[in-house]
Design a protein around this motif. Structure first.
Motif, mmCIF file in Angstrom:
data_model
loop_
_atom_site.group_PDB
_atom_site.id
_atom_site.type_symbol
_atom_site.label_atom_id
_atom_site.label_comp_id
_atom_site.label_asym_id
_atom_site.label_seq_id
_atom_site.Cartn_x
_atom_site.Cartn_y
_atom_site.Cartn_z
ATOM 1 N N VAL A 74 52.232 74.455 -45.733
ATOM 2 C CA VAL A 74 51.320 73.764 -44.967
ATOM 3 C C VAL A 74 51.639 73.525 -43.559
ATOM 4 C CG1 VAL A 74 50.176 71.540 -44.921
ATOM 5 C CG2 VAL A 74 51.018 72.125 -47.058
ATOM 6 N N LEU A 75 50.841 74.285 -42.835
ATOM 7 C CA LEU A 75 50.732 74.273 -41.150
ATOM 8 C C LEU A 75 50.127 73.135 -40.395
ATOM 9 C CD1 LEU A 75 51.108 77.992 -40.507
ATOM 10 C CD2 LEU A 75 52.670 76.624 -41.727
ATOM 11 N N TRP A 76 50.505 72.796 -39.443
ATOM 12 C CA TRP A 76 49.744 72.235 -38.244
ATOM 13 C C TRP A 76 49.733 72.805 -37.182
ATOM 14 C CZ3 TRP A 76 50.898 68.786 -34.228
ATOM 15 C CH2 TRP A 76 49.620 68.050 -33.699
ATOM 16 N N ARG A 77 48.744 73.211 -36.537
ATOM 17 C CA ARG A 77 48.600 74.095 -35.433
ATOM 18 C C ARG A 77 49.632 75.030 -35.298
ATOM 19 N NH1 ARG A 77 47.493 69.313 -30.752
ATOM 20 N NH2 ARG A 77 45.529 68.674 -31.411
ATOM 21 N N GLY A 78 49.718 75.855 -36.382
ATOM 22 C CA GLY A 78 50.485 77.229 -36.601
ATOM 23 C C GLY A 78 51.846 76.717 -36.779
ATOM 24 N N ARG A 79 52.311 75.589 -37.036
ATOM 25 C CA ARG A 79 53.842 75.173 -37.225
ATOM 26 C C ARG A 79 53.677 74.589 -38.410
ATOM 27 N NH1 ARG A 79 55.313 71.231 -32.813
ATOM 28 N NH2 ARG A 79 53.028 70.756 -32.569
ATOM 29 N N LYS A 80 55.043 74.769 -39.146
ATOM 30 C CA LYS A 80 55.072 74.495 -40.673
ATOM 31 C C LYS A 80 55.241 72.850 -40.633
ATOM 32 C CE LYS A 80 58.078 76.016 -44.510
ATOM 33 N NZ LYS A 80 58.551 77.318 -44.856
ATOM 34 N N LEU A 81 54.559 72.207 -41.384
ATOM 35 C CA LEU A 81 54.491 70.677 -41.636
ATOM 36 C C LEU A 81 55.313 70.410 -43.082
ATOM 37 C CD1 LEU A 81 53.425 67.876 -40.622
ATOM 38 C CD2 LEU A 81 51.218 68.586 -41.845
ATOM 39 N N CYS A 82 54.929 71.249 -44.075
ATOM 40 C CA CYS A 82 55.485 71.000 -45.263
ATOM 41 C C CYS A 82 55.855 72.140 -46.039
ATOM 42 C CB CYS A 82 54.299 70.558 -46.567
ATOM 43 S SG CYS A 82 53.599 69.086 -45.654
ATOM 44 N N GLY A 83 56.844 72.183 -46.850
ATOM 45 C CA GLY A 83 57.207 73.507 -47.578
ATOM 46 C C GLY A 83 57.164 73.113 -49.142
ATOM 47 N N THR B 85 49.967 87.193 -31.811
ATOM 48 C CA THR B 85 50.960 86.200 -31.218
ATOM 49 C C THR B 85 50.449 84.809 -31.489
ATOM 50 O OG1 THR B 85 49.771 86.329 -28.993
ATOM 51 C CG2 THR B 85 51.815 87.442 -29.506
ATOM 52 N N THR B 86 49.296 84.635 -31.800
ATOM 53 C CA THR B 86 48.548 83.182 -32.202
ATOM 54 C C THR B 86 47.534 83.761 -33.417
ATOM 55 O OG1 THR B 86 46.764 83.590 -30.678
ATOM 56 C CG2 THR B 86 48.505 82.537 -29.772
ATOM 57 N N ASN B 87 47.337 82.451 -34.164
ATOM 58 C CA ASN B 87 46.578 82.409 -35.005
ATOM 59 C C ASN B 87 45.445 81.376 -34.932
ATOM 60 O OD1 ASN B 87 47.266 80.089 -36.398
ATOM 61 N ND2 ASN B 87 49.162 80.891 -37.332
ATOM 62 N N ARG B 88 44.580 81.452 -35.843
ATOM 63 C CA ARG B 88 43.239 80.442 -35.804
ATOM 64 C C ARG B 88 43.741 79.030 -35.747
ATOM 65 N NH1 ARG B 88 39.408 82.183 -38.898
ATOM 66 N NH2 ARG B 88 38.421 80.129 -39.067
ATOM 67 N N GLN B 89 44.904 78.512 -35.881
ATOM 68 C CA GLN B 89 45.279 77.103 -35.961
ATOM 69 C C GLN B 89 45.494 76.821 -34.401
ATOM 70 O OE1 GLN B 89 45.355 74.332 -38.227
ATOM 71 N NE2 GLN B 89 43.831 75.820 -39.070
ATOM 72 N N ASP B 90 45.961 77.901 -33.712
ATOM 73 C CA ASP B 90 46.730 77.677 -32.293
ATOM 74 C C ASP B 90 45.346 77.076 -31.357
ATOM 75 O OD1 ASP B 90 48.968 80.099 -32.615
ATOM 76 O OD2 ASP B 90 49.327 77.652 -32.665
#
Ligand code: ATP
Length: 331
Positions: free
Chosen positions: A180-189, A326-331
């Motif tokens: 689970v990501l938030w703004r391209g960063r991992k929030l949960c595993g 370098t970025t994805n759609r959450q960025d």
């Protein structure tokens, strides 16, 4: 976590100053013992202010995990779960797999304040200091064999995304197969491990780590960009309420999955898909790679990659996915 450290933590949890002398008196130990207990807590990632003349204090109050509080938040759903909260375990998944082998019923939950050997996929480590995350595992029993359970990790992802949105997290996304990501960063595993015969029944242990409020020290250890709920929600949520909410959503999603598989959850998963139509690279266990454009997932949770050679499907297994851009759609 030794009993004294655990007890000192309970007193410090209110966020107020506690003098070494008062803590020593309350526990009938020496001030040196209190100092050692504080050092033990610091080694578990807890930031503790020490001010001469005033004592010890946490940077902010901490609500410790508490079974009764989780059950209160579960309300009428409480009877569906058997919850055990521990100060310290090696890995909630490892212990719950042992309980599963010993016959523990579906709905058994093990949550821990501190894991000495938190695990991710492929033997990777999961990092979280005391109070920084919600880490727990849920045992679920399926009549079917492991082969019929592909897509299970994705179903868990949908449940988590629902629960986190209900907690106020905006723009939560899912990365195939199980982050689970938030703004391209991992929030949960999510780490799902199965035990049982090929034809069933199967015991699934679903391990979940949700970052609530990460310290800089933990972020440094993680090795990839990480997010926490304090940022995603604007404030760190109460972990007992969060656990109850996640359990209710897991129950709903896993019940649906047990009856109809992943297909009814597929469209929702795809709405959360952070790499939809993006260029990505899959890395396989032998180190080889395949790049292409992400085209969603199939009814069994396989990943669809559009390559020069056409549309290919990949089962989760031991594949790692990275954004090719370098970025994805959450960025
Ligand atoms: P990846 O996320 O690297 O594609 P994965 O989904 O297989 O791979 P997991 O097994 O779910 O990863 O989790 C292990 C990885 O997660 C670690 O290698 C580390 O990079 C990262 N990690 C560990 N602890 C945390 C944490 N608290 N928050 C975010 N990421 C973490």
């Amino acid at each position: 976590m030794k009993a004294l450290a655990s007890s000192v933590l309970k007193r410090l949890a209110d966020g107020s100053f506690h003098s070494g002398e008062a803590l020593a008196r309350a526990h009938e130990v020496s001030r040196a013992s209190v100092w050692h207990a504080v050092r033990e807590l610091e080694a578990m990632g807890l930031g503790i202010y020490k001010v001469r003349g005033r004592g010890y204090r946490l940077p902010q109050p901490l609500t410790l995990l508490d079974r009764a509080a989780v059950e209160r938040h579960l309300g009428t759903n409480a009877g569906r779960f058997a919850i055990d909260v521990r100060n310290e375990v090696a890995s909630t998944n490892a212990v719950l797999l042992e309980h599963a082998a010993a016959g523990a019923p579906g709905g058994t939950v093990l949550a821990a304040e501190w894991q000495t050997g938190g695990r991710g996929r492929l033997g990777r480590a999961w990092h979280a200091g005391v109070g920084e995350a919600l880490t727990f595992s849920l045992l679920w029993r399926f009549a079917r064999g492991a082969g019929a359970l592909s897509g299970l990790s994705l179903a868990v992802g949908v449940a988590l995304a629902r629960a986190l949105e209900a907690e106020g997290a905006q723009a939560v996304g899912l990365k195939w197969p199980n982050d689970v990501l938030w703004r391209g960063r991992k929030l949960c595993g999510i780490l799902t491990e199965l035990a049982g015969d090929a034809l069933g029944p199967t015991a699934a242990v679903v391990g979940i780590g949700i970052n609530v409020r990460l310290s800089d020290a933990t972020r440094d250890r993680i090795g990839q960009p990480a997010a926490d709920l304090e940022s995603a929600c604007g404030a760190a949520p109460d972990r007992n309420r969060l656990l109850a909410r996640v359990l209710i959503e897991l129950h709903r999603a896993l019940d649906s999955f047990a009856q109809s598989g992943f297909e009814p959850l597929r469209a929702e998963w795809q709405r959360y898909h952070v790499h939809r139509d993006c260029r990505v690279t899959l890395t396989f266990p032998d180190g080889t790679r395949q790049s292409g454009r992400a085209r969603g997932v199939t009814e069994d949770g396989s990943f669809l990659l559009e390559t020069r050679a056409g549309l290919k499907r990949y089962h989760s297994g031991e594949i790692s996915l990275r954004s090719a851009a370098t970025t994805n759609r959450q960025d």
